[in-house]
Write a protein that holds these residues in place. Structure first.
Motif, PDB file in Angstrom:
ATOM      1  N   ALA A   1       2.333  -0.252  10.601  1.00 36.50           N
ATOM      2  CA  ALA A   1       1.338   0.502   9.837  1.00 36.50           C
ATOM      3  C   ALA A   1       1.368   1.944  10.314  1.00 36.50           C
ATOM      4  O   ALA A   1       1.753   2.213  11.452  1.00 36.50           O
ATOM      5  CB  ALA A   1      -0.053  -0.095  10.034  1.00 36.50           C
ATOM      6  N   ASP A   2       0.970   2.856   9.440  1.00 41.74           N
ATOM      7  CA  ASP A   2       0.964   4.268   9.839  1.00 41.74           C
ATOM      8  C   ASP A   2      -0.394   4.721  10.379  1.00 41.74           C
ATOM      9  O   ASP A   2      -0.611   5.900  10.587  1.00 41.74           O
ATOM     10  CB  ASP A   2       1.412   5.163   8.683  1.00 41.74           C
ATOM     11  N   CYS A   3      -1.288   3.762  10.649  1.00 43.47           N
ATOM     12  CA  CYS A   3      -2.587   4.117  11.220  1.00 43.47           C
ATOM     13  C   CYS A   3      -2.422   4.441  12.708  1.00 43.47           C
ATOM     14  O   CYS A   3      -1.502   3.951  13.353  1.00 43.47           O
ATOM     15  CB  CYS A   3      -3.596   2.999  10.994  1.00 43.47           C
TER      16      CYS A   3
ATOM     17  N   ASN B   1       0.827  -1.206   0.000  1.00 38.38           N
ATOM     18  CA  ASN B   1       0.000   0.000   0.000  1.00 38.38           C
ATOM     19  C   ASN B   1       0.863   1.259   0.000  1.00 38.38           C
ATOM     20  O   ASN B   1       0.647   2.180   0.779  1.00 38.38           O
ATOM     21  CB  ASN B   1      -0.971  -0.023   1.186  1.00 38.38           C
TER      22      ASN B   1
ATOM     23  N   ASN C   1      -6.319   2.587   6.364  1.00 34.93           N
ATOM     24  CA  ASN C   1      -5.620   2.487   5.084  1.00 34.93           C
ATOM     25  C   ASN C   1      -6.414   1.706   4.040  1.00 34.93           C
ATOM     26  O   ASN C   1      -5.942   1.497   2.925  1.00 34.93           O
ATOM     27  CB  ASN C   1      -4.252   1.833   5.284  1.00 34.93           C
TER      28      ASN C   1
ATOM     29  N   THR D   1       2.672   2.189   3.407  1.00 40.06           N
ATOM     30  CA  THR D   1       1.961   2.541   4.638  1.00 40.06           C
ATOM     31  C   THR D   1       1.870   1.357   5.597  1.00 40.06           C
ATOM     32  O   THR D   1       1.714   1.547   6.795  1.00 40.06           O
ATOM     33  CB  THR D   1       0.533   3.047   4.348  1.00 40.06           C
ATOM     34  N   ASN D   2       1.942   0.143   5.058  1.00 48.72           N
ATOM     35  CA  ASN D   2       1.890  -1.067   5.879  1.00 48.72           C
ATOM     36  C   ASN D   2       3.079  -1.952   5.520  1.00 48.72           C
ATOM     37  O   ASN D   2       3.545  -1.946   4.378  1.00 48.72           O
ATOM     38  CB  ASN D   2       0.599  -1.834   5.634  1.00 48.72           C
TER      39      ASN D   2
END
Length: 124
Positions: free
Chosen positions: A82-84, A64, A107, A67-68
């Protein structure tokens, strides 16, 4: 008389707890033995497949757009970063059986195990 009934009630409660524990352990064993290990980790974003990775390889793969971070090791897969904000997808841990899924809602990413023995059918 009351002490006898109190002891009997405690014994019944202990028997019930023991039976529930045995039932739970038996269910766990049955579920584990029926699960088929998958062959692929399918990565989807917004419901569109963006990549498919063999569970027989080992490594860490950015997905993604980075981002992950997906880790595949020992025929299992997990998201290691992850950037969450809540990192619930990371805390879901390892998946290895066909149909298991990791979801990262912020995401819009899912990792699903697929490609195992599909001999089990759903009958409605």
């Amino acid at each position: 008389m009351k002490s006898t009934s109190k002891k009997a009630r405690i014994l019944r409660d202990l028997c019930l707890i023991f039976a529930l524990v045995i039932l739970g352990l038996a269910s766990l064993v049955i579920m584990r033995s029926r699960g088929t290990e998958g062959a692929y980790a399918i990565v989807q974003v917004n419901g569109i497949e963006i990549s498919r990775h063999s569970l027989h390889m080992e490594g860490t793969i950015p997905v993604n757009g980075g981002t992950n971070l997906l880790e595949i090791k020992g025929n299992r897969a997990r998201l290691v970063d992850a950037d969450c904000p809540d990192k619930l997808c990371v805390r879901q841990g390892w998946i290895q059986y066909t149909g298991q899924c990791i979801t990262c809602l912020p995401n819009k990413l899912t990792v699903t195990i697929s490609g195992g023995d599909d001999s089990v059918e759903l009958i409605l």
